[in-house]
Design an enzyme around this catalytic site. Structure first.
Site, PDB file in Angstrom:
ATOM      1  N   TYR A 170      46.304  46.306  29.406  1.00 23.97           N
ATOM      2  CA  TYR A 170      46.268  46.036  30.850  1.00 23.97           C
ATOM      3  C   TYR A 170      47.573  45.389  31.315  1.00 23.97           C
ATOM      4  O   TYR A 170      48.165  45.804  32.318  1.00 23.97           O
ATOM      5  CB  TYR A 170      45.080  45.144  31.183  1.00 23.97           C
ATOM      6  CG  TYR A 170      44.879  44.953  32.669  1.00 23.97           C
ATOM      7  CD1 TYR A 170      44.415  46.005  33.462  1.00 23.97           C
ATOM      8  CD2 TYR A 170      45.157  43.732  33.278  1.00 23.97           C
ATOM      9  CE1 TYR A 170      44.239  45.838  34.823  1.00 23.97           C
ATOM     10  CE2 TYR A 170      44.978  43.557  34.641  1.00 23.97           C
ATOM     11  CZ  TYR A 170      44.514  44.620  35.415  1.00 23.97           C
ATOM     12  OH  TYR A 170      44.344  44.450  36.764  1.00 23.97           O
TER      13      TYR A 170
ATOM     14  N   SER B  75      49.600  43.704  39.259  1.00 22.67           N
ATOM     15  CA  SER B  75      48.748  42.559  38.931  1.00 22.67           C
ATOM     16  C   SER B  75      49.632  41.424  38.449  1.00 22.67           C
ATOM     17  O   SER B  75      50.704  41.655  37.862  1.00 22.67           O
ATOM     18  CB  SER B  75      47.743  42.918  37.839  1.00 22.67           C
ATOM     19  OG  SER B  75      47.046  41.762  37.398  1.00 22.67           O
TER      20      SER B  75
END
Length: 267
Positions: free
Chosen positions: A161, A148
């Site tokens: 995350y 990501s």
């Protein structure tokens, strides 16, 4: 139909929705045999029913943190397809976390287990088969990690995350170098903002938001050519490079008041 993909055997985790489901549809439409992993059996069944040639595909209702179940699914898929071409470790979860709250530690651990450890557990059962195929002349074997843009720099309120996706990017780089001489290619895909259930809960602006089917087509093209690292959409790649170049004081000032991901309900 692209006949060059007719024999593809593609195994995807986190396949029940979002990026995983879009990738499953894309590959199935290209004639691939697809193995789909997710926790919800009924959702997987509905997805497969809507794919071309549903009888060709296999579903594996399991939690990716169950590494034994993952290994069993991998063995079954290799046997059913007489080999493997592409493995996409896509399963991932996102939740806001704050270090000061002790109740967030289990959330942090769950995110790391799902996003990082499960990526390793997804790839591991396929490596030997891919190496054997490569020795036999197959140049199409791919291990694909979904990172990501959030893994490029740590985002406030999203420590778990961001850390997990940074770990996926670094892990895949290590694996890529390890397997370089084997003929097995490791591909890292770093999505920016993709229109999926995961991002639809965000309450802040998401620049360059991309529809999931368009993302899937671009990702599949990068996977086919064996790209070592790709940010999709490309505009977010430019943003990520600029953020990486910012000195810490400038980054800290710019993002100190950035919106946070929502923490677990009830906190």
């Amino acid at each position: 139909m692209n006949t060059s993909l007719m024999s593809k055997r593609v195994f995807i985790t986190g396949a029940s929705s979002g990026i995983g489901a879009a990738l499953a549809r894309h590959y199935a439409e290209q004639g691939a045999m697809v193995g789909l992993v997710a926790r919800r059996r009924e959702v997987l069944q509905q997805l497969v029913a809507g794919l071309p040639h549903p009888q060709r595909h296999r579903i594996y209702p399991l939690d990716v943190t169950d590494h034994a179940a993952l290994a069993a699914a991998a063995a079954d898929f290799i046997a059913a397809g007489n080999g493997i071409d592409v493995v996409i470790a896509n399963a991932g979860i996102s939740q806001g976390t704050l270090t000061e709250f002790k109740e967030d530690l289990p959330v942090f651990e769950r995110i790391v287990a799902t996003n990082v450890s499960a990526t390793v557990a997804t790839f591991a059962p396929f490596v030997a088969a891919m190496k054997a195929q490569a020795r036999a002349g197959d140049k199409g074997c791919r291990l694909v990690g979904i990172g990501s843009v959030a893994g490029i720099r740590g985002l406030p309120g999203a420590g778990a995350y961001s850390a997990s996706k940074a770990a996926v990017i670094s892990y895949c780089e290590s694996l890529r170098v390890e397997l370089r001489s084997s003929g097995v290619r490791v591909v890292t895909i770093a999505p920016g903002y993709i229109d999926t259930p995961m991002t639809q809960v965000n309450t802040y602006p998401m620049p360059f938001l991309m529809p999931a089917p368009r993302f899937a087509a671009k990702a599949a093209a990068d996977i086919a050519r064996g790209a070592s690292y790709s940010v999709i959409p490309w505009q977010m790649g430019v943003v990520a490079k600029l953020l990486r170049l910012l000195p810490n004081w400038a980054y800290d000032l710019a993002f100190s008041k950035a919106p946070h991901k929502t923490r677990q309900a009830g906190h």
